[in-house]
Write an enzyme that holds these catalytic residues in place. Structure first.
Site, short mmCIF file in Angstrom:
data_model
loop_
_atom_site.label_atom_id
_atom_site.label_comp_id
_atom_site.label_asym_id
_atom_site.label_seq_id
_atom_site.Cartn_x
_atom_site.Cartn_y
_atom_site.Cartn_z
N TYR A 145 -5.98 2.26 -5.08
CA TYR A 145 -5.72 2.92 -3.77
C TYR A 145 -6.42 2.41 -2.79
O TYR A 145 -6.85 1.12 -2.78
CB TYR A 145 -6.06 4.28 -4.13
CG TYR A 145 -5.35 5.46 -3.08
CD1 TYR A 145 -3.99 5.32 -2.88
CD2 TYR A 145 -6.07 6.43 -2.66
CE1 TYR A 145 -3.42 6.31 -2.16
CE2 TYR A 145 -5.42 7.48 -1.76
CZ TYR A 145 -3.94 7.15 -1.57
OH TYR A 145 -3.38 8.21 -0.75
N ARG A 198 5.22 1.47 7.81
CA ARG A 198 4.04 2.00 8.56
C ARG A 198 3.02 1.89 7.24
O ARG A 198 2.86 3.13 6.94
CB ARG A 198 4.12 3.26 9.23
CG ARG A 198 2.71 3.49 10.19
CD ARG A 198 2.67 4.62 10.56
NE ARG A 198 2.70 5.67 9.30
CZ ARG A 198 1.63 5.92 8.78
NH1 ARG A 198 0.35 5.38 9.03
NH2 ARG A 198 1.56 6.73 7.50
N LYS A 216 0.30 5.42 -5.76
CA LYS A 216 0.34 6.66 -5.78
C LYS A 216 0.59 7.13 -7.03
O LYS A 216 0.21 8.42 -7.54
CB LYS A 216 1.41 6.98 -4.64
CG LYS A 216 0.82 6.74 -3.11
CD LYS A 216 0.02 7.95 -2.70
CE LYS A 216 0.13 7.55 -1.11
NZ LYS A 216 -0.91 8.84 -0.49
N GLU A 288 6.75 8.33 1.87
CA GLU A 288 5.35 7.60 2.01
C GLU A 288 5.49 6.56 3.13
O GLU A 288 6.38 5.60 2.73
CB GLU A 288 4.94 7.26 0.70
CG GLU A 288 3.30 6.77 0.60
CD GLU A 288 2.58 8.01 0.66
OE1 GLU A 288 1.46 7.73 1.47
OE2 GLU A 288 2.75 9.04 0.11
N ASP A 289 4.58 6.45 3.97
CA ASP A 289 4.58 5.60 4.98
C ASP A 289 5.79 5.20 5.65
O ASP A 289 6.17 3.96 5.83
CB ASP A 289 3.92 4.15 4.38
CG ASP A 289 2.59 4.15 3.82
OD1 ASP A 289 1.83 5.35 4.37
OD2 ASP A 289 1.95 3.50 3.21
N ASP A 311 3.69 12.75 2.20
CA ASP A 311 2.09 12.73 1.91
C ASP A 311 1.47 12.63 3.10
O ASP A 311 0.63 12.94 3.36
CB ASP A 311 2.08 11.88 0.87
CG ASP A 311 0.32 12.08 0.45
OD1 ASP A 311 0.21 13.05 0.29
OD2 ASP A 311 -0.14 10.96 0.44
N ASP A 312 2.01 11.70 3.92
CA ASP A 312 1.36 11.23 5.27
C ASP A 312 1.34 12.31 6.12
O ASP A 312 0.20 12.47 6.91
CB ASP A 312 1.91 10.10 5.90
CG ASP A 312 2.18 8.79 5.25
OD1 ASP A 312 1.08 8.26 4.54
OD2 ASP A 312 3.15 8.40 4.80
N ASN A 453 -6.97 4.70 7.95
CA ASN A 453 -6.96 3.89 6.87
C ASN A 453 -6.33 2.51 7.07
O ASN A 453 -5.49 2.45 8.03
CB ASN A 453 -6.30 4.45 5.61
CG ASN A 453 -6.90 5.45 5.07
OD1 ASN A 453 -8.21 5.48 4.94
ND2 ASN A 453 -6.19 6.42 4.64
#
Length: 631
Positions: A145, A198, A216, A288-289, A311-312, A453
């Protein structure tokens, strides 16, 4: 890297099956077939977690990562399966194999090499990989991760070896369902999807973002016990605007600029419909992203028609709010006594702010007052109704204040005097020493979260936070930082990692067959996580429990989500279990080896019954005699 179908050794068989079937259909005589013709197989030998012994050859137990146990096969298994002699004479236990794995991974000094070793382990021995990961999560989480997964995504074109997920490209529009059918697993329950726009704080990585959903979903299994065959990583490849990637000869995705606008939206709609058609309405789809401009749009668009979350936005929000809950035990204050300032106004910051509002409302704070306690800064400065630059689109408008505009973060901190400073900006170092000192001057115990991050994008380091606040700071970060020694005391800053949240939420949602995922489930997850924080954790400087306890945290979150699903009528699995913990535990993945021998059992002795005398029956004699009489 860490999720793949059992493709080993099956492609050739399937092709030969097709050839054999065609020849038979054409009416070719059986004598034309060579004596060594392969046995016809029209199925995948290993699918799901139910193995049909008669369909799996002995050699498949070595070739297939789901069946392979390495040197842990017993002598009886080796001889019965016909693999005796294909391995050395040594017999090992899984515990001995785990020791060897630890020695092997520690030989590498570069994190990316450790990542590649773990990828190879998963491709060889699934159960050993997941047990190794789950029992060494503190050491291996930074490898599978953040932050190492970010480096793996940047080098994806170089390290790509074999498929570990599904790539659905814009060129497949109109045939997305046909692409979905190519994934050999019929029982997918959880999908993690990204378009790579992203990736962490690294920007647009296009198809190279596959490392994120793969990592993930590996944590879904390692931390919550969700069966790996039920997880599917997907990249929706619509191109990339990253010029470096477009010109990189090693880039593996579509070599074109990103598709935007109506065409992009229609393509995502087709993808969502294809998922439901292939795997059912209750399939969990974790976004995600995605880019900030798309993340909230898709969450608002799909949250009431699909089983989905981002999740973000929601996972980050839950873990941050859990840290805020824990901070109240140090400050002795409630949320209504806090003033919040967010550096960053993207999906993570907005998600945290929205869930913080819900947390305050749950404590009796009026919703307007809750919004008024939160200030937010974007690239153009403080969100205000009076500023002349920058936009207030979407959810930003809820946090715009009717005050004079300001653009300097230091001035904003001095003016607003926040008690909580949260960074979600991906702007490294913007929490300057002066800003940290101002936070310490205005608060006895300032709360500072540097959540961006990977580590290189953090708003400040843990060392800076403790040093410039005389160690009075209540600190948390999005990526891990080393311990900080101040005088005679060493502080171990906690990492506000989404991995505390999404595996447990996913387990509860999958097991209950939840239709839609309300924000209340993430507030429950935040509360369950905060309840797991012990006084000893706070004393050592962490707002979160040790990562070694994350599996227990995930189970508690799953129980809370399960209760919520049934209380709100969102579950589709009935009847409602009374003992929810036991019910959930019965559905978890088994990390330990199971016997490779077919199950056998004894029958009782048959009772003696005297049978009548067997009289042979003439089949044609009577018919022949009748014909002669007629003639």
């Amino acid at each position: 890297m860490f999720s793949r179908p059992s493709l080993c050794g099956t492609v050739g068989k399937l092709c030969r099956c097709g050839t054999s079937a065609t020849a038979t259909a054409a009416g070719a005589p059986s004598t034309a077939a060579p004596a060594t013709a392969p046995v016809v197989r029209r199925y995948q030998e290993v699918s799901g977690d139910i193995i049909t012994p008669g369909q799996v050859r002995g050699i498949d137990h070595i070739r297939d990562p789901r069946l392979n146990k390495g040197l842990a096969f017993t002598l009886e298994e080796r001889q019965t399966l016909g693999i005796h002699g294909l391995q050395p004479a040594r017999f090992k236990t899984q515990e001995e194999q785990l020791q060897l794995c630890k020695i092997a991974v520690n030989r590498y000094t570069e994190p990316l090499n450790k990542y590649l070793y773990l990828s190879d382990l998963y491709d060889r021995n699934e159960r050993l990989f997941f047990r190794f990961l789950s029992e060494n999560i503190e050491d291996l989480m930074p490898i599978v991760y953040t932050p190492t997964v970010g480096l793996a995504c940047q080098r994806f074109g170089l390290i790509y070896r074999r498929p570990h997920g599904l790539f659905v490209t814009f060129n497949d529009r109109g045939h997305v369902f046909d692409v979905m059918k190519n994934w050999p697993e019929p029982d997918v329950r959880a999908i993690c999807v990204t378009d790579g726009e992203r990736i962490l704080g690294l920007g647009d990585l296009g198809a190279c973002g596959m490392g994120i959903p793969v990592g993930k979903l590996a944590l879904y299994t390692a931390l919550a016990g969700i069966k790996p065959h039920q997880c599917l990583p997907i990249v929706v490849d619509v191109g990339t605007n990253n010029i470096d990637l477009l010109e990189d000869p090693l880039y593996v995705g579509l070599r074109q600029k990103r598709v935007v606008g109506r065409e992009y939206d229609d393509f995502i709609d087709e993808f969502m419909e294809a998922v439901v058609k292939r795997y059912g309405q209750n399939t969990l789809i974790q976004f995600e992203d995605f880019g900030n401009h798309n993340a909230f749009r898709f969450l608002d668009k799909y949250r009431n028609t699909y089983c989905t979350f981002n999740d973000d936005i929601q996972g980050t929000a839950a873990v941050a709010v859990a840290g805020l809950y824990a901070s109240k035990r140090i400050t002795g204050k409630s949320f209504k006594d806090y003033t919040f300032l967010f550096a960053g106004a993207g999906e993570a910051a907005i998600g945290i702010a929205d869930l913080t509002v819900k947390a305050m409302v749950s404590e009796g704070v009026p919703i307007e007052e809750a919004y008024n306690k939160i200030y937010m800064v974007d690239i153009d400065g403080l969100l205000t109704t009076t500023r002349k630059v920058g936009s207030l689109e979407g959810h930003k408008v809820n946090y715009a204040k009717d005050i004079a505009p300001m653009t300097d973060l230091g001035e904003i901190v001095s003016t607003i005097k926040p008690s909580v400073l949260i960074g979600a900006s991906a702007a490294a170092g913007i929490f300057t020493p002066q800003i940290l000192r101002t936070m310490a001057d205005n608060n006895e115990r300032p709360v500072v979260f540097a959540l961006s991050n990977p580590t290189s994008k953090a708003e400040c380091t843990a060392e800076d936070a403790y040093h410039h606040t005389d160690a009075r700071v209540i600190f948390s970060s999005g990526s891990p930082f080393p311990p900080v020694k101040m005088g005679d005391k060493t502080y171990y800053p906690g990492q506000g990692n989404n991995a505390y949240i999404f595996p447990g939420v996913g387990l509860g949602v999958i097991c209950t067959g939840t239709h839609h995922i309300p924000d209340e489930m993430f507030l429950i997850a935040a509360q369950e996580l905060a309840n797991f924080v012990e006084p000893a954790d706070i004393e050592r400087g962490s707002l979160y429990p040790p990562l070694s306890s994350i599996r227990d945290v995930s189970m508690n979150i799953a129980i809370g989500v399960t209760k919520c699903a049934y209380d709100k009528g969102l579950a589709s699995t009935y009847p409602e279990p009374q003992d929810k913990r036991k019910w959930l535990e019965n559905q978890l993945y088994n990390f330990n080896y199971e016997s490779s021998m077919p199950v056998t059992w004894a029958w009782p002795r048959m009772p003696y019954i005297k049978t009548r005398e067997l009289v042979p029956t003439k089949l044609y004699g009577k018919q022949k005699k009748e014909k002669e009489e007629i003639m």
